[in-house]
Design an enzyme around this catalytic site. Sequence first.
Site, PDB file in Angstrom:
ATOM      1  CG  ASP A   1      -1.982  -1.184   1.269  1.00 24.87           C
ATOM      2  OD1 ASP A   1      -2.067  -1.827   0.292  1.00 24.87           O
ATOM      3  OD2 ASP A   1      -2.028  -1.841   2.417  1.00 24.87           O
TER       4      ASP A   1
ATOM      5  CD  GLU B   1      -9.244  -2.835  -1.621  1.00 21.71           C
ATOM      6  OE1 GLU B   1      -9.229  -2.577  -0.221  1.00 21.71           O
ATOM      7  OE2 GLU B   1      -9.164  -3.963  -2.106  1.00 21.71           O
TER       8      GLU B   1
END
Length: 530
Positions: A17, A187
């Site tokens: 991420d 997302e």
Amino acid sequence: MTVGHLVNPVLPGFHPDPSIVRVGPDYYLATSSFEWFPGVPVHHSTDLVDWRLVGHALDRPVLPDLRGVPDSGGVWAPSLTYHDGAFWLVYSVVRGIERPYKDLDNYLVTAPDVTGPWSEPVYLNSSGFDPSLFFDDDGRAWLLNVQWDHRAGHPAFGGIVLQEYDPRRRALVGEPRVVLRHDELVEGPNLYRRDGWYLLMLAEGGTGWNHGIAVARARALTGPWEWDPAGPLLTTRDDETQPLQKAGHGELVSTPDGEWYLAHLASRPLTTPEGRRCVLGRETCLQRIEWTADGWPRLAGGGHHPRLTVPAPAAARAARPAPRGPVRDDFDGTRLGPEWVAPRVPVEESWLTLTARPGWLRLHGRQSPRSLFDQSLVARRLTTTRVEFTTRLDHRPRHFSQLAGLVCWYDTGTHYYLRSTHVAGRGRVLGLLIADAGAHTEPADAELDTADWPELYLRARFEDTELRFLASPDGTDWHPVGPALDATRLSDDYGPKLRFTGAFVGLCVQDLGGTRRPADFAWFEERPLD
């Protein structure tokens, strides 16, 4: 490193991420840390080629309290921004992941420098994970995050929510509104403003083999949004032969010369009879970006597959790789280096000390390897699958409840532990403790009597899909401990539960009787096999 190029992954091992920002000539990368403390490692580079760990943004217990969070819970998807002379970091703390719910809170911290000091956390909301903060050209700030929907018959990913943040009041203001929904799971929202368009970059398809990056754009923050007609900007879902798999969850950054790059996660799988498994977890990569005449981002060179070798920025064309960090820690300082992390709790003198026996790391035994609270364990990321780790241990157990040794770790339910303990009538015994997706075994045929050994040297050897433990009384004469083990079980892809981290190798001590009996480690050495 090829001169004039960067080689992926730029951050090998568990660094998922990625959130990237440039401040003048300096680039900073923040990545998820999940249950590991301190949270949110931050790396620095001046050329996008060589990266150095400069610290962690969440390095105090209040930032955050992770005791009791589940495996693969904790700090998810931090997003780092620089605005008005300060760094802004938003992140989720996930405390419950059992379906159908996600129990989490989103927070904001700020700092004048990326190394801190970081502010006390500001609570934002709890509606869903993957928050990001966007500062518009008019100075207004906006928070985006996924809206989680637990209701039966509704998509769990209930859209992307937008709400204004007031920096003066340090609070969200106005009402949140869903600004985008998608048939595919999306997302990791990140907003950009370019040439009169708002660009919304999204992680698409989940974090596994179907992962990718999608881009939408609109003239207004609230839409309507149009999707890039070319499809995903980045994915490997259509080609399992690509060396970088699970590619997705990205952010854009521009160089001072106007070049553009995409930071994203990807994984490098090993092939097993049970399928592909990524022992190193999700790693951080960079791709060069070009723009179409009508304003859409594209991978330089075409296509949507990530590349292992990417042209470096013009200013870095003559760069050479930075010297590799230390491969041996002699524990001769007063505090551990930033590469060492602990599950859920900060390192404190009460259970870890480098001064009680100078030149040694002393760990006081605490709770079991299954504990979600107070373990005495410190570890470092596994960054290659061909490597061996060695340590020298001084452990004098008096009871079966006292253990110490070298651990190869995925989480509390899955790990391999070469541990010293006490067996009545035999004294000190070395053997294996195996946690396999929740099952617990301590094979009796993998034990060595070491009561008369003058010293204990422990070694873990990774050879791609296999892991072997060895032990020695003198550092020269090595004995195998147990059979070859399946190293690929230390991966996201093994077991029945969702898992999001990566493999670690570390040192730990337990005293299940509560007497906190210590063990000492003289050094820790990592040696690549190739």
